[in-house]
Motif scaffolding. Structure first.
Motif, short mmCIF file in Angstrom:
data_model
loop_
_atom_site.label_atom_id
_atom_site.label_comp_id
_atom_site.label_asym_id
_atom_site.label_seq_id
_atom_site.Cartn_x
_atom_site.Cartn_y
_atom_site.Cartn_z
N ALA A 52 0.82 -1.22 0.00
CA ALA A 52 0.00 0.00 0.00
C ALA A 52 0.85 1.27 0.00
CB ALA A 52 -0.94 0.00 1.21
N ASN A 53 2.12 1.14 0.34
CA ASN A 53 3.00 2.32 0.33
C ASN A 53 3.20 2.85 -1.08
OD1 ASN A 53 3.27 2.14 3.11
ND2 ASN A 53 5.04 0.80 2.96
N VAL A 54 3.00 2.02 -2.07
CA VAL A 54 3.08 2.49 -3.47
C VAL A 54 2.10 3.64 -3.66
CG1 VAL A 54 2.58 1.86 -5.87
CG2 VAL A 54 3.81 0.26 -4.40
N VAL A 55 0.91 3.49 -3.12
CA VAL A 55 -0.14 4.49 -3.31
C VAL A 55 0.23 5.79 -2.60
CG1 VAL A 55 -2.59 4.98 -3.04
CG2 VAL A 55 -1.85 2.64 -3.52
N THR A 56 0.83 5.70 -1.42
CA THR A 56 1.22 6.90 -0.69
C THR A 56 2.31 7.67 -1.46
OG1 THR A 56 0.70 5.79 1.38
CG2 THR A 56 2.02 7.79 1.53
N VAL A 57 3.26 6.95 -2.02
CA VAL A 57 4.32 7.60 -2.80
C VAL A 57 3.74 8.26 -4.04
CG1 VAL A 57 6.43 7.19 -4.14
CG2 VAL A 57 6.15 6.12 -1.89
N VAL A 58 2.86 7.54 -4.73
CA VAL A 58 2.22 8.12 -5.92
C VAL A 58 1.42 9.36 -5.53
CG1 VAL A 58 0.44 7.73 -7.69
CG2 VAL A 58 2.21 6.00 -7.26
N ALA A 59 0.68 9.28 -4.44
CA ALA A 59 -0.11 10.43 -3.98
C ALA A 59 0.79 11.62 -3.67
CB ALA A 59 -0.94 10.05 -2.75
N ALA A 60 1.92 11.38 -3.03
CA ALA A 60 2.82 12.47 -2.67
C ALA A 60 3.38 13.17 -3.91
CB ALA A 60 3.96 11.94 -1.81
N TYR A 61 3.82 12.39 -4.89
CA TYR A 61 4.39 12.99 -6.09
C TYR A 61 3.32 13.60 -7.00
CZ TYR A 61 9.21 11.44 -5.49
OH TYR A 61 10.50 11.29 -5.04
N TRP A 62 2.16 12.96 -7.06
CA TRP A 62 1.13 13.38 -8.01
C TRP A 62 0.26 14.50 -7.46
CZ3 TRP A 62 -3.94 10.48 -9.20
CH2 TRP A 62 -4.54 10.99 -10.36
N LEU A 63 -0.21 14.34 -6.22
CA LEU A 63 -1.18 15.29 -5.67
C LEU A 63 -0.64 16.12 -4.51
CD1 LEU A 63 -4.32 12.97 -5.76
CD2 LEU A 63 -3.72 14.81 -7.34
N GLY A 64 0.53 15.80 -4.01
CA GLY A 64 1.15 16.62 -2.99
C GLY A 64 1.11 16.03 -1.59
N CYS A 67 -2.40 15.36 0.36
CA CYS A 67 -3.10 14.15 -0.09
C CYS A 67 -2.37 12.89 0.39
CB CYS A 67 -3.25 14.14 -1.61
SG CYS A 67 -4.12 12.68 -2.21
N ALA A 68 -1.04 12.92 0.33
CA ALA A 68 -0.27 11.76 0.80
C ALA A 68 -0.53 11.51 2.28
CB ALA A 68 1.21 11.98 0.54
N ALA A 69 -0.61 12.58 3.06
CA ALA A 69 -0.89 12.44 4.49
C ALA A 69 -2.29 11.88 4.71
CB ALA A 69 -0.73 13.78 5.20
N ALA A 70 -3.25 12.37 3.94
CA ALA A 70 -4.63 11.86 4.06
C ALA A 70 -4.69 10.39 3.68
CB ALA A 70 -5.57 12.68 3.19
N VAL A 71 -4.04 10.02 2.59
CA VAL A 71 -4.02 8.62 2.16
C VAL A 71 -3.41 7.74 3.25
CG1 VAL A 71 -2.94 7.00 0.54
CG2 VAL A 71 -4.03 9.07 -0.32
N PHE A 72 -2.29 8.18 3.80
CA PHE A 72 -1.64 7.41 4.85
C PHE A 72 -2.53 7.25 6.08
CE2 PHE A 72 0.60 8.15 8.91
CZ PHE A 72 0.98 6.85 9.14
N LEU A 73 -3.10 8.36 6.56
CA LEU A 73 -3.92 8.29 7.78
C LEU A 73 -5.17 7.44 7.59
CD1 LEU A 73 -3.55 11.95 9.09
CD2 LEU A 73 -2.69 9.85 10.16
N VAL A 74 -5.85 7.61 6.47
CA VAL A 74 -7.04 6.81 6.19
C VAL A 74 -6.68 5.33 6.15
CG1 VAL A 74 -8.75 6.23 4.40
CG2 VAL A 74 -8.38 8.62 5.06
N ARG A 75 -5.61 5.03 5.43
CA ARG A 75 -5.18 3.64 5.31
C ARG A 75 -4.80 3.05 6.65
NH1 ARG A 75 0.18 1.55 4.78
NH2 ARG A 75 0.86 3.68 4.37
#
Length: 188
Positions: A52-64, A67-75
């Motif tokens: 699932a860390n793939v998604v957090t890295v993609v979120a950080a580079y793509w949306l900032g 969003c990466a923090a939100a993805v991480f916390l929700v997950r």
């Protein structure tokens, strides 16, 4: 006809961003749940691949970073509840929080071609954070003896998740630009 706030280009962009972030959070949660079901033999108890860390890295580079923090916390929070592993929440929050800080630093300082290195550094930070929590919660410093094994495995899994993230990042911006171009008004 007056435009509604949702039809403004700024509001629309913001809504699209929130939707993308929510979709990434749902994907990260699904991958975390799937990974919890995989019976993989690991050398250290509780160790996971970190798919699932793939998604957090993609979120950080793509949306900032937000969003990466939100993805991480929700997950992290929902995965602990959905998988019934609430005792893992402190480990996930501290380890994942450190990994998120490292990821955001990489996003600010390096280009997307450094996604592999970013994931490897984040995996190492995650493992250090988790061992720190384990030592603090159990008052057993000997748990730190697992750290060399965790660091080696973290570098390998970080390289693999970083490779997947880099492949996705090569495609996502191009698809986003195509989507934007097709929505632009024609000048014919």
């Amino acid at each position: 006809m007056a435009s509604t706030p949702l039809r403004d280009s700024g509001a629309r962009g913001s809504t699209e961003r929130v939707c993308r972030c929510a979709l990434l959070a749902a994907l990260a949660l699904a991958l975390a749940a799937l990974e919890s079901l995989l019976p993989l033999p690991m050398p250290v108890p509780g160790m996971k691949l970190g798919i699932a860390n793939v998604v957090t890295v993609v979120a950080a580079y793509w949306l900032g970073p937000a969003c990466a923090a939100a993805v991480f916390l929700v997950r992290a929070i929902l995965a602990a509840f959905l998988t019934g592993q609430l005792s893992t929440l402190p480990f996930s929050l501290v380890g994942g929080g450190l990994a998120l800080v490292v990821t955001i630093a990489f996003v600010r300082l390096a280009s997307t071609d450094r996604a592999r290195l970013c994931s490897m550094a984040a995996a190492v930070a995650h493992n250090v954070g988790q061992v720190g929590v384990a030592v603090a919660l159990t008052a057993t410093p000997q748990i730190a003896l697992y750290l060399p094994v965790l660091l080696v495995v973290g570098l390998v899994t970080g390289f693999l998740t970083g490779t997947v993230a880099a492949a996705l990042l090569e495609r996502v911006p191009a698809a986003y630009r195509l989507e934007r171009r097709s929505k632009a008004p024609s000048s014919s």
